[in-house]
Motif scaffolding. Structure first.
Motif, PDB file in Angstrom:
ATOM      1  N   ARG A 152       0.819  -1.214   0.000  1.00 27.07           N
ATOM      2  CA  ARG A 152       0.000   0.000   0.000  1.00 27.07           C
ATOM      3  C   ARG A 152       0.853   1.264   0.000  1.00 27.07           C
ATOM      4  NH1 ARG A 152      -2.976  -3.849   2.538  1.00 27.07           N
ATOM      5  NH2 ARG A 152      -5.225  -3.837   2.150  1.00 27.07           N
ATOM      6  N   SER A 153       2.167   1.110   0.227  1.00 26.25           N
ATOM      7  CA  SER A 153       3.013   2.308   0.228  1.00 26.25           C
ATOM      8  C   SER A 153       4.388   1.958  -0.322  1.00 26.25           C
ATOM      9  CB  SER A 153       3.175   2.829   1.663  1.00 26.25           C
ATOM     10  OG  SER A 153       3.972   1.914   2.383  1.00 26.25           O
ATOM     11  N   VAL A 154       5.084   2.998  -0.698  1.00 26.53           N
ATOM     12  CA  VAL A 154       6.412   2.786  -1.281  1.00 26.53           C
ATOM     13  C   VAL A 154       7.381   2.211  -0.234  1.00 26.53           C
ATOM     14  CG1 VAL A 154       7.211   5.159  -0.914  1.00 26.53           C
ATOM     15  CG2 VAL A 154       8.116   3.862  -2.780  1.00 26.53           C
ATOM     16  N   ASP A 155       7.164   2.588   1.019  1.00 24.29           N
ATOM     17  CA  ASP A 155       8.003   2.064   2.103  1.00 24.29           C
ATOM     18  C   ASP A 155       7.856   0.565   2.248  1.00 24.29           C
ATOM     19  OD1 ASP A 155       9.312   4.202   2.873  1.00 24.29           O
ATOM     20  OD2 ASP A 155       8.513   4.308   4.943  1.00 24.29           O
ATOM     21  N   GLU A 156       6.588   0.147   2.110  1.00 24.80           N
ATOM     22  CA  GLU A 156       6.328  -1.284   2.235  1.00 24.80           C
ATOM     23  C   GLU A 156       7.018  -2.052   1.102  1.00 24.80           C
ATOM     24  OE1 GLU A 156       2.314  -3.919   2.667  1.00 24.80           O
ATOM     25  OE2 GLU A 156       2.082  -1.755   2.736  1.00 24.80           O
ATOM     26  N   LEU A 157       7.121  -1.397  -0.040  1.00 21.38           N
ATOM     27  CA  LEU A 157       7.697  -2.070  -1.203  1.00 21.38           C
ATOM     28  C   LEU A 157       9.227  -2.080  -1.171  1.00 21.38           C
ATOM     29  CD1 LEU A 157       7.037  -3.454  -3.893  1.00 21.38           C
ATOM     30  CD2 LEU A 157       6.932  -1.210  -4.962  1.00 21.38           C
ATOM     31  N   PHE A 158       9.818  -0.904  -0.938  1.00 24.01           N
ATOM     32  CA  PHE A 158      11.280  -0.804  -1.035  1.00 24.01           C
ATOM     33  C   PHE A 158      11.975  -0.546   0.295  1.00 24.01           C
ATOM     34  CE2 PHE A 158       9.821   0.661  -5.258  1.00 24.01           C
ATOM     35  CZ  PHE A 158      10.532  -0.208  -6.061  1.00 24.01           C
ATOM     36  N   GLY A 159      11.227  -0.126   1.324  1.00 22.79           N
ATOM     37  CA  GLY A 159      11.893   0.305   2.551  1.00 22.79           C
ATOM     38  C   GLY A 159      12.619   1.608   2.262  1.00 22.79           C
ATOM     39  N   LYS A 183      11.467   4.385 -17.101  1.00 19.64           N
ATOM     40  CA  LYS A 183      11.651   5.441 -16.103  1.00 19.64           C
ATOM     41  C   LYS A 183      10.290   5.835 -15.510  1.00 19.64           C
ATOM     42  CE  LYS A 183      13.271  10.179 -16.419  1.00 19.64           C
ATOM     43  NZ  LYS A 183      12.183  10.825 -17.072  1.00 19.64           N
ATOM     44  N   GLU A 184       9.312   5.971 -16.389  1.00 24.44           N
ATOM     45  CA  GLU A 184       7.975   6.359 -15.923  1.00 24.44           C
ATOM     46  C   GLU A 184       7.404   5.290 -14.979  1.00 24.44           C
ATOM     47  OE1 GLU A 184       5.236   7.428 -19.173  1.00 24.44           O
ATOM     48  OE2 GLU A 184       3.738   6.418 -17.930  1.00 24.44           O
ATOM     49  N   ASN A 185       7.563   4.026 -15.347  1.00 25.31           N
ATOM     50  CA  ASN A 185       7.067   2.943 -14.485  1.00 25.31           C
ATOM     51  C   ASN A 185       7.817   2.918 -13.161  1.00 25.31           C
ATOM     52  OD1 ASN A 185       5.066   2.077 -16.155  1.00 25.31           O
ATOM     53  ND2 ASN A 185       6.327   0.538 -17.175  1.00 25.31           N
ATOM     54  N   TRP A 186       9.115   3.145 -13.252  1.00 22.95           N
ATOM     55  CA  TRP A 186       9.930   3.166 -12.028  1.00 22.95           C
ATOM     56  C   TRP A 186       9.474   4.297 -11.103  1.00 22.95           C
ATOM     57  CZ3 TRP A 186      12.899  -0.098  -9.622  1.00 22.95           C
ATOM     58  CH2 TRP A 186      13.718   0.368  -8.601  1.00 22.95           C
ATOM     59  N   GLU A 187       9.244   5.457 -11.739  1.00 19.60           N
ATOM     60  CA  GLU A 187       8.791   6.610 -10.933  1.00 19.60           C
ATOM     61  C   GLU A 187       7.421   6.349 -10.322  1.00 19.60           C
ATOM     62  OE1 GLU A 187       9.237   9.779 -13.722  1.00 19.60           O
ATOM     63  OE2 GLU A 187      11.389   9.973 -13.314  1.00 19.60           O
ATOM     64  N   GLY A 232       7.270   6.439  -6.559  1.00 20.51           N
ATOM     65  CA  GLY A 232       6.587   7.680  -6.170  1.00 20.51           C
ATOM     66  C   GLY A 232       5.521   7.456  -5.118  1.00 20.51           C
ATOM     67  N   GLY A 233       4.953   6.275  -5.078  1.00 16.67           N
ATOM     68  CA  GLY A 233       4.011   5.912  -4.021  1.00 16.67           C
ATOM     69  C   GLY A 233       2.613   6.478  -4.177  1.00 16.67           C
ATOM     70  N   LEU A 234       2.275   7.055  -5.328  1.00 12.34           N
ATOM     71  CA  LEU A 234       0.903   7.565  -5.503  1.00 12.34           C
ATOM     72  C   LEU A 234       0.018   6.413  -5.999  1.00 12.34           C
ATOM     73  CD1 LEU A 234       1.772  10.990  -7.164  1.00 12.34           C
ATOM     74  CD2 LEU A 234       1.070  10.569  -4.799  1.00 12.34           C
ATOM     75  N   TYR A 235      -0.373   5.581  -5.052  1.00 12.09           N
ATOM     76  CA  TYR A 235      -1.042   4.344  -5.439  1.00 12.09           C
ATOM     77  C   TYR A 235      -2.571   4.438  -5.424  1.00 12.09           C
ATOM     78  CZ  TYR A 235       3.579   2.194  -4.614  1.00 12.09           C
ATOM     79  OH  TYR A 235       4.903   1.860  -4.653  1.00 12.09           O
ATOM     80  N   ASP A 236      -3.107   5.629  -5.154  1.00 14.43           N
ATOM     81  CA  ASP A 236      -4.570   5.770  -5.111  1.00 14.43           C
ATOM     82  C   ASP A 236      -5.174   5.391  -6.461  1.00 14.43           C
ATOM     83  OD1 ASP A 236      -4.944   6.435  -2.600  1.00 14.43           O
ATOM     84  OD2 ASP A 236      -5.607   8.515  -2.937  1.00 14.43           O
ATOM     85  N   GLY A 237      -6.252   4.608  -6.421  1.00 13.08           N
ATOM     86  CA  GLY A 237      -6.899   4.210  -7.680  1.00 13.08           C
ATOM     87  C   GLY A 237      -6.181   3.064  -8.366  1.00 13.08           C
ATOM     88  N   HIS A 238      -5.163   2.517  -7.717  1.00 10.28           N
ATOM     89  CA  HIS A 238      -4.410   1.405  -8.297  1.00 10.28           C
ATOM     90  C   HIS A 238      -4.285   0.283  -7.266  1.00 10.28           C
ATOM     91  CE1 HIS A 238      -2.983   3.950 -11.626  1.00 10.28           C
ATOM     92  NE2 HIS A 238      -2.972   4.891 -10.701  1.00 10.28           N
ATOM     93  N   VAL A 239      -4.104  -0.924  -7.748  1.00 11.04           N
ATOM     94  CA  VAL A 239      -3.761  -2.028  -6.853  1.00 11.04           C
ATOM     95  C   VAL A 239      -2.301  -2.357  -7.147  1.00 11.04           C
ATOM     96  CG1 VAL A 239      -4.393  -4.320  -6.059  1.00 11.04           C
ATOM     97  CG2 VAL A 239      -6.059  -2.955  -7.343  1.00 11.04           C
ATOM     98  N   VAL A 240      -1.477  -2.337  -6.112  1.00 12.45           N
ATOM     99  CA  VAL A 240      -0.041  -2.573  -6.321  1.00 12.45           C
ATOM    100  C   VAL A 240       0.353  -3.817  -5.525  1.00 12.45           C
ATOM    101  CG1 VAL A 240       2.280  -1.589  -6.050  1.00 12.45           C
ATOM    102  CG2 VAL A 240       0.344  -0.094  -6.569  1.00 12.45           C
ATOM    103  N   TRP A 241       1.167  -4.658  -6.143  1.00  7.46           N
ATOM    104  CA  TRP A 241       1.636  -5.839  -5.411  1.00  7.46           C
ATOM    105  C   TRP A 241       3.017  -6.288  -5.898  1.00  7.46           C
ATOM    106  CZ3 TRP A 241      -1.785  -6.158  -9.460  1.00  7.46           C
ATOM    107  CH2 TRP A 241      -1.553  -7.128 -10.442  1.00  7.46           C
ATOM    108  N   ARG A 242       3.677  -7.058  -5.030  1.00  2.00           N
ATOM    109  CA  ARG A 242       4.947  -7.693  -5.430  1.00  2.00           C
ATOM    110  C   ARG A 242       4.625  -9.165  -5.629  1.00  2.00           C
ATOM    111  NH1 ARG A 242       7.010  -5.891   0.440  1.00  2.00           N
ATOM    112  NH2 ARG A 242       5.474  -7.090   1.590  1.00  2.00           N
ATOM    113  N   GLU A 243       5.424  -9.783  -6.455  1.00  2.00           N
ATOM    114  CA  GLU A 243       5.054 -11.138  -6.865  1.00  2.00           C
ATOM    115  C   GLU A 243       6.305 -11.986  -7.040  1.00  2.00           C
ATOM    116  OE1 GLU A 243       2.049 -11.246 -10.046  1.00  2.00           O
ATOM    117  OE2 GLU A 243       3.377 -12.615 -11.113  1.00  2.00           O
ATOM    118  N   SER A 262       1.058  -3.307 -11.016  1.00  4.82           N
ATOM    119  CA  SER A 262      -0.097  -2.530 -10.581  1.00  4.82           C
ATOM    120  C   SER A 262      -1.150  -2.614 -11.675  1.00  4.82           C
ATOM    121  CB  SER A 262       0.287  -1.077 -10.327  1.00  4.82           C
ATOM    122  OG  SER A 262       0.086  -0.321 -11.486  1.00  4.82           O
ATOM    123  N   VAL A 263      -2.412  -2.594 -11.267  1.00  4.65           N
ATOM    124  CA  VAL A 263      -3.507  -2.496 -12.246  1.00  4.65           C
ATOM    125  C   VAL A 263      -4.461  -1.418 -11.732  1.00  4.65           C
ATOM    126  CG1 VAL A 263      -3.406  -4.917 -13.013  1.00  4.65           C
ATOM    127  CG2 VAL A 263      -4.906  -4.309 -11.133  1.00  4.65           C
TER     128      VAL A 263
END
Ligand code: SF4
Length: 943
Positions: free
Chosen positions: A576-583, A637-641, A645-656, A668-669
């Protein structure tokens, strides 16, 4: 069709030995040799041979006995492998060996040698010619290269019977015939094959070298082969065909209509006729129609006919989108040609796929010239394309049975059409470019068949691929939301970084990287090279640290993942946040900096090249490559940002993390795709049909209309209609729902499912499919069924255990006494009419996995909006899936069988009624094992 003695001598094929093994299973580590057979060929004729039946240390599985006819008692007095290996080995010690799927036999022989005769020299694989490999080169048009397929295809009077000597003889005969075929190859095809064999030192490559040396002198002609299908079907005005524009739907589909005249067995079906009429009405009124068409309605003709009927009156283009390749192929190679044959109306149709499906002629030609730059493994893979590339008219790799692009992706991505390597109008091969050709044809065609993925990629790309169209037909529309989510989502894999760097500055690849190409091309333009060389050096310096820091980041992502569940082959964890994903990983900043540098340097290079071009000097060929790679770098670069960037509102983000992959990935979808479709897809359409066998839930279309954004178009433009199946479900299906098993959450559930399934199967000898919702449960039931049912001679086929989906479906249909255990991909698209499938067992209501990130997020969102995410998201999704599963049983008017649901929630939960209301028959409730067996027996007795 024999090869003469003198030719055989010239080919160093005066003699060879064909061999074959029968084994107790497919795994050389755990299974054993059961029989060894060999046949000696001298001067093109059989001169001897032998076989040894062997006593294995384990009991012979029933399935092997059924396949080979070899029983345990046949082997009781036979020697063990340790007793015969030495004497058998002498037949294989020298000369050329031939085997069908040779690595299988060699693995078993090598294991036995190491175990029992380690002093014997191993068989040198270079001496062995594999007839599968040879057949893939010479017969790319056939879909499989099994021994029985080849003997049939080549008219060889040998019948492979799964006995070692007979099959060795069949393999030898196939080999002789293939040698004859190879002698007739065109010189240019031989050159391609030899280029790919360059540096190889084995008998197969030697065979082609000998053929090349002989080829010019023989005067043999290329043997005529079955060519691949064309991907354009035309029914343009012709002199001997009456053109009429006054045709009606019933002229095609009605009694004594055109289809009845031409298609044996075609019967006018009322639901088909009324669906076609409703579709025509919707098209006339520029409306949208959601049409649910039950199994057997014949929905494809019900939309194709109105689509074709419109064509003389309108200059419009119709796009037909499907989810599966099976339906796409059925439409394009069966239904549309049939319509073209019957129709007195002119139309053109084209099958268009995503770019990466097509062979790039330029890259292929370059590979052949520079094959030495590729690893020998990749070159060996590409051999399957050699003859096909000369004969194909479409360049669509799916038609090449000699090559499987999914399994051989490494090789395919060296030669497929890829925007990053495409030179567009400057390409020397543009006039014969498959992708350019099919796109041009698609732009002119009146009907274009595509898949959902291409439909949404085109939507995301601002319609650059498909161009203008105003009529859309979406079949398998219940899959639209998933397809849109996938196509409009984002993904990041570590390989993307390596891939980009390889394209920019590769070593060890045929596509030597754009920087090297630039350097070569600008050799004579020293000034221009000097102007960009600083950027080129900076770019080169950036690539390695970019990959290294990306690797660090992906390692961090993996380290932050919770331990994987054993239940699923893919572990997905929502973030749910960039911290959770990358620390707080500093390497994410490093990646951003390197990507920025790469994009900036690329931009500088491009600007200089553009300036040079605008000065009227010759435009470097790599200009477009630079532009495409700049685009790819920007996209990465855009996908990386986005992910950092952590603006995940309106998106579902996950690691797999997939079990077979080394590194995790992030995805993300969009949380919802309805708005995207109603904003970007529907406004460009004048008319649209969305159809499927499962669009409604408990008789209402509201759920699907909302998920697909159809509730946002003007109310009077949307019509919903259900066209019931012409089948008589009450007479054809008995739906049994068991209430007596423990609930699915009970630890005893899997055992109980295995037990009742075994009970049913031990009494009813009928083709049975069991549809699971998880692999873990499938495996649990599989293990128990194997021990109980194998002694009865019932073959158990488990998805992911006994081979690929195609393979187990094939065995299931051939073997009357078999039960198929399948998960997700078997709930849809499986078409097994007749006695091969008479019982369908559904252990659990097919709810989506609640921990799946997309399911979780969409269910939460539905909860926020409606106050009940479960009833308003999870239940309707499961209803659609259950209805799809149910639909596997009755495929033809004469089919009859039973669906047995073992989930007591169908009867005991508050939501069970929604499921029961959505099925086409009333259930029979069974409160005990005895009553279930009685109902089932009564049902089949009345057959
Ligand atoms: S135009 Fe592009 S895709 Fe087509 S052959 Fe040339 S490089 Fe390949």
């Amino acid at each position: 069709m024999n090869v003469s003695r003198s030719t055989l001598s010239a080919l160093s094929l005066e003699s060879f030995t064909a061999l074959d093994l029968e084994t107790t299973g497919l795994d050389s580590r755990t299974d054993e040799i059961l029989e060894i057979g060999w046949v000696r060929w001298n001067h093109g004729k059989i001169s001897g041979g032998g076989e040894e039946l062997i006593r294995p240390a384990v009991s012979i599985p029933a399935a092997i006995t059924r396949l080979t006819g070899i029983r345990n008692e046949d082997c009781r007095d036979r020697p063990m492998i340790s007793d015969v290996l030495l004497s058998v080995w002498r037949h294989f010690e020298k000369g050329i060996l031939v085997a069908h799927n040779a690595s299988f036999d060699l693995n078993f022989l090598e294991k036995a040698r190491q175990q029992w005769q380690p002093d014997l020299p191993p068989i040198d694989a270079r001496r062995v010619i594999d007839t599968v490999e040879l057949a893939r080169i010479l017969y790319p048009w056939i879909t499989n290269h099994r021994l029985e397929t080849l003997t049939r295809h080549l008219d060889i009077q040998a019948d492979p019977v799964h006995r070692a000597r007979a099959d060795a003889e069949a393999a030898g005969s196939v080999f002789m015939r293939l040698v004859f075929e190879a002698m007739g190859l065109d010189g240019s095809v031989l050159d391609t094959i030899l280029a790919l064999f360059d540096g190889s030192d084995d008998e197969l490559s030697r065979l082609f070298k000998h053929i090349r040396a002989l080829r010019n002198g023989t005067g043999m002609k290329t043997v005529s082969r079955r060519k691949g299908p064309d991907n354009r079907i035309e029914n343009m005005a012709s002199g001997n065909k009456e053109i009429r524009s006054d045709c009606s739907i019933s002229d095609f589909l009605g009694p004594k209509g055109l289809l009845e005249k031409i298609l044996p067995g075609f019967e006018c079906r009322k639901p088909q006729l009324s669906m076609a009429e409703q579709t025509a009405r919707a098209f006339r009124q520029d409306g949208f129609l959601m049409a649910e068409a039950g199994t057997g309605v014949g929905k494809s003709m019900a939309y194709l006919v109105p689509a074709v009927l419109r064509m003389p009156h309108a200059q419009s283009k119709t796009i037909i989108s499907t989810q599966t390749k099976t339906l796409q192929n059925q439409l394009f190679y069966k239904d549309i040609p049939l319509l073209a044959e019957t129709s007195p109306l002119p139309f053109t149709a084209v099958l268009l796929k995503g770019r990466s499906n097509y062979l790039c002629q330029r890259r292929w030609e370059e590979i052949i010239v520079n094959a030495g730059n590729l690893s020998s493994a990749k070159r060996r893979q590409l051999l399957g394309l050699a003859l096909w590339s000369h004969e194909t008219r479409t360049g669509d790799v799916e038609e090449c049975g000699g090559f499987h692009e999914k399994n051989q992706w490494d090789g395919w991505r060296e030669v497929n059409s890829d925007g990053a390597f495409c030179r567009g109008h400057q390409c020397p091969a543009e006039s014969k470019c498959f992708y350019a050709r099919v796109r041009r044809a698609a732009r002119k065609a009146s009907l274009v068949v595509i898949n959902h993925s291409l439909l949404f990629s085109d939507m995301a790309a601002g319609n650059q691929i498909l161009g203008e169209f105003d009529t859309l037909i979406v079949d398998e529309a219940h899959q639209m939301e998933r397809a849109a989510s996938r196509a409009l989502g984002r993904s990041l894999h570590l390989w993307m970084f390596y891939d980009l760097c390889r394209k920019i500055d590769a070593s060890g690849s045929s596509s030597a990287g754009v920087l090297n190409s630039l350097q070569k091309e600008l050799k004579r333009r020293k000034e221009l090279w000097a102007a960009i060389s600083e950027s080129v050096s900076e770019l080169r310096r950036t690539l390695q640290p970019l990959c290294e820091s990306a690797e660090l980041c992906f390692r961090r992502i993996e380290a932050r993942m919770k331990p994987a569940s054993k239940e699923y082959a893919v572990e997905k964890q929502r973030v749910r946040s960039v911290d959770e994903l990358f620390g707080s990983d500093a390497s994410t900043t490093d990646v951003s900096i390197h990507l920025k540098t790469a994009a900036a340097e690329f931009q500088k290079i491009m600007t200089r090249l553009a300036m040079a071009d605008s000065n009227g000097e010759e435009k470097p060929e790599s200009f477009q490559q630079v532009e495409t790679l700049l685009f790819e770098t920007e996209l990465l670069k855009e996908n990386w940002e986005f992910f950092t960037g952590g603006l995940y509102d309106g998106h579902v983000v996950w690691r797999e993390k997939r079990k077979e992959e080394k590194s995790p990935s992030v995805h993300s979808v969009p949380l919802r795709v309805d708005r995207l479709m109603s904003d970007y897809l529907y406004p460009r359409l004048k008319r649209c049909l969305l159809t499927s066998a499962t669009l409604s839930v408990a008789g209402s279309f509201d759920y699907m209309a909302e998920r697909l954004g159809l509730n946002r178009i003007e109310k009077d433009r949307l019509t919903t209609r259900a066209f019931g199946s012409p089948f008589h479900y009450d007479e054809q299906v008995r739906l049994i729902v068991a209430s007596f098993l423990p609930g699915p959450r009970d630890a005893r559930f899997t055992d109980a499912v295995a037990e009742i399934t075994a009970d049913i199967l031990s009494v009813h000898d009928r083709g049975t499919m069991v549809l699971f919702t998880s692999h873990q449960m499938l495996r649990g039931v599989y293990r128990r069924l194997v021990s109980v049912l194998k002694p009865f001679g019932i073959q158990i086929l488990g998805q992911g255990i006994d081979g690929s989906r195609t393979r187990i479906l094939d065995s299931f249909q051939k073997e009357r006494r078999s039960v198929l255990l399948g998960t997700s991909s078997f709930w849809e698209g499986v078409d097994i009419p007749g006695e091969a499938l008479e019982m369908l067992i559904i252990p659990k209501i097919p709810f989506d996995v609640p921990t799946d990130p997309v399911v979780q997020a969409r269910s939460e969102e539905a909860h926020r909006e409606t106050g009940n995410g479960f009833m308003n998201y999870s239940v309707p999704e499961a209803v659609v899936r259950l209805r799809q599963g149910f639909g596997r049983l009755i495929r033809k008017a004469g089919d009859r069988g039973s669906v047995i649901c073992l989930d007591n929630r169908m009867l005991m939960s508050r939501y069970g009624a929604v499921f029961l209301e959505s099925l086409p028959v009333n259930p029979v409730r069974c409160d005990s094992r005895e009553s279930l067996m009685e109902v089932l027996a009564g049902w089949f007795e009345t057959a």
